[in-house]
Design a protein around this motif. Structure first.
Motif, PDB file in Angstrom:
ATOM      1  N   ILE A  78       0.844  -1.201   0.000  1.00 40.06           N
ATOM      2  CA  ILE A  78       0.000   0.000   0.000  1.00 40.06           C
ATOM      3  C   ILE A  78       0.877   1.248   0.000  1.00 40.06           C
ATOM      4  O   ILE A  78       1.755   1.402   0.846  1.00 40.06           O
ATOM      5  N   VAL A 116      -9.498   4.896  -2.833  1.00 35.92           N
ATOM      6  CA  VAL A 116      -8.496   3.837  -2.836  1.00 35.92           C
ATOM      7  C   VAL A 116      -8.427   3.289  -4.258  1.00 35.92           C
ATOM      8  O   VAL A 116      -9.464   2.988  -4.857  1.00 35.92           O
ATOM      9  N   VAL A 139     -11.582  -2.891   1.429  1.00 35.16           N
ATOM     10  CA  VAL A 139     -11.116  -1.516   1.713  1.00 35.16           C
ATOM     11  C   VAL A 139     -12.202  -0.532   2.122  1.00 35.16           C
ATOM     12  O   VAL A 139     -11.898   0.473   2.762  1.00 35.16           O
ATOM     13  N   LEU A 187      -5.084   5.954  -1.222  1.00 36.89           N
ATOM     14  CA  LEU A 187      -4.181   4.824  -1.124  1.00 36.89           C
ATOM     15  C   LEU A 187      -4.119   4.130  -2.476  1.00 36.89           C
ATOM     16  O   LEU A 187      -5.106   4.106  -3.216  1.00 36.89           O
TER      17      LEU A 187
END
Length: 192
Positions: A78, A116, A139, A187
């Motif tokens: 990540i 994300v 997520v 992310l």
């Protein structure tokens, strides 16, 4: 003459490992954390920053990964990503986001984590649908972890009770200031 290299921000990687060997997700590699100069001249991640990511990100991902029965995940890589910084102004390398990569936007407008990106694994058909669904399941709970409590109205900030309440909130929520002043808003996740 001032050495520009010595003033350059250093970004580090922190690894989080599962405490349960029976879980499929065993390791999370987190990249892009600003380092601090240590007493011996090297660089380290501040302990408070490390705990922030362990509590708000790693533990949540380990917990959510248990539910992924159709698509078990062993390792996540990540990158912390600030979408407002251009590539040439960024001090560390990020993987390129392509059209086939999955973008998951926050369902919460108050979350400091806005989106994300999950790097495409090359699946198609039913396999792609299982992968996409599993990624979202994994997520999406993160977004709620990055919602700071609202600030009180300006008019109430002067009351002694409000000052006491803010002080108490800061003591109860150890990461309050960090959630309000995050250095990333997205992310990039790679499933290995």
């Amino acid at each position: 003459m001032e050495n520009k290299e010595s003033n350059k921000e250093v970004y580090l990687q922190v690894d989080f490992c599962s405490s349960d060997a029976t879980h499929s997700l065993q390791k999370i590699e987190l990249l892009g954390i600003p380092g601090e100069r240590s007493e011996d001249g090297g660089y380290v991640v501040n302990e408070r920053v490390n705990r922030f990511f362990e509590e708000l990100l790693a533990k949540e991902l380990f917990r959510e990964s248990i539910k992924l029965t159709q698509f078990p995940v062993n390792t996540l890589k990540i990158w912390l990503y600030d979408t407002s910084i251009s590539e040439e102004d960024r001090d560390y390398h990020l993987p390129e986001i392509k059209g086939k990569d999955l973008e998951i936007n926050s369902p919460l407008s108050s979350s400091e984590l806005e989106r994300v990106f999950v790097i495409d694994k090359g699946f198609s058909g039913k396999d792609y649908e299982v992968w996409k669904s599993s990624c979202k399941e994994l997520v999406t709970p993160l977004f709620s972890r990055f919602v700071p409590p609202p600030d009180p109205p300006e008019i109430l900030k002067e009351f002694l009770v409000m000052k006491f309440g803010e002080e108490l909130s800061s003591k109860l929520d150890l990461y309050l200031s960090m959630r309000k002043n995050m250095f990333f808003n997205a992310l990039i996740v790679q499933i290995l």
